[in-house]
Design a protein around this motif. Structure first.
Motif, PDB file in Angstrom:
ATOM      1  N   GLN A 156       0.895  -1.724  -0.249  1.00  0.00           N
ATOM      2  CA  GLN A 156      -0.002   0.594   0.192  1.00  0.00           C
ATOM      3  C   GLN A 156       1.011   1.226   0.034  1.00  0.00           C
ATOM      4  O   GLN A 156       1.929   1.089   0.333  1.00  0.00           O
ATOM      5  N   GLY A 158       1.356   5.297   1.002  1.00  0.00           N
ATOM      6  CA  GLY A 158       0.418   6.397   1.832  1.00  0.00           C
ATOM      7  C   GLY A 158      -0.575   7.105   0.832  1.00  0.00           C
ATOM      8  O   GLY A 158      -1.109   7.119   0.010  1.00  0.00           O
ATOM      9  N   LYS A 159      -0.489   8.814   1.730  1.00  0.00           N
ATOM     10  CA  LYS A 159      -1.574   8.967   1.103  1.00  0.00           C
ATOM     11  C   LYS A 159      -1.270  10.562  -0.134  1.00  0.00           C
ATOM     12  O   LYS A 159       0.157  10.630   0.698  1.00  0.00           O
ATOM     13  N   ARG A 160      -1.842  10.777  -0.143  1.00  0.00           N
ATOM     14  CA  ARG A 160      -1.287  11.602  -1.476  1.00  0.00           C
ATOM     15  C   ARG A 160      -0.734  12.982  -0.849  1.00  0.00           C
ATOM     16  O   ARG A 160      -1.022  13.487   0.312  1.00  0.00           O
ATOM     17  N   ASN A 161       0.195  13.651  -0.961  1.00  0.00           N
ATOM     18  CA  ASN A 161       1.236  14.316  -0.522  1.00  0.00           C
ATOM     19  C   ASN A 161       1.365  15.486  -1.420  1.00  0.00           C
ATOM     20  O   ASN A 161       2.038  15.625  -3.363  1.00  0.00           O
ATOM     21  N   ASN A 162       0.428  16.630  -1.443  1.00  0.00           N
ATOM     22  CA  ASN A 162       0.573  17.686  -2.473  1.00  0.00           C
ATOM     23  C   ASN A 162       0.913  18.718  -2.180  1.00  0.00           C
ATOM     24  O   ASN A 162       0.692  19.702  -1.680  1.00  0.00           O
TER      25      ASN A 162
END
Length: 165
Positions: A156, A158-162
């Motif tokens: 998996q 992680g969260k998308r980092n913008n």
């Protein structure tokens, strides 16, 4: 002096999402008809128990301990069946195929099919993941020197980092 003929062996892994019914197996057979394959390691078979079934041009091995969930196994073309030394399910998440492949020096190989639990922060899930990797490590230690480890490791991100937005 007679030259030995060596074959190209096509080995793949596939997450089936279910091969519980004859219809699902027929769908897989149809999908495989257009590709070259000799051995396919399968994750998420969802078949209960352990068995080997003969389907004419291939054999199917499966191992499952939880009805309707998980499970691993192999499809092996019939022409390689006589080369199989052992085929077994270590658990419902790890299966091993020990086979003498018709390649240079006809060496013995261990092909390990793995289906890792999905990563989680829950204690029960962490224990399952640790147990899976312990079993995988032991399976590798007890394998031939030629090893292929393949499967679905449920990685998996992680969260998308913008950045910069």
């Amino acid at each position: 002096m007679e030259k030995k003929r060596f074959l190209d062996i096509h080995i793949a892994t596939f997450n089936a999402r279910s091969l519980r019914t004859p219809e699902k197996l027929q769908e897989l057979e149809l999908a495989l008809s257009d590709i070259k394959w000799d051995i396919i390691g399968i994750s998420e078979m969802r078949r209960y128990g352990e068995g080997i079934e003969d389907y004419g041009n291939f054999i199917l091995h499966y191992k499952g301990e939880t009805p309707g969930l998980y499970g691993v196994g192999f499809l092996v073309k019939k022409g390689l069946a006589e080369k199989i030394g052992e085929i077994k399910g270590v658990s419902e998440r790890i299966a091993v195929l020990n086979i003498e492949l018709p390649v240079k020096n006809a060496e013995k190989w261990s092909i390990i099919q793995a289906y890792s639990p999905t990563e989680s922060n829950k204690k029960d899930d962490i224990r399952k993941i640790e147990k899976f990797y312990e079993d995988l490590h032991l399976t590798i230690e007890n394998s031939h020197k030629n090893i292929i480890v393949m499967g679905d490791f449920n990685g998996q991100i992680g969260k998308r980092n913008n950045f910069g937005e």
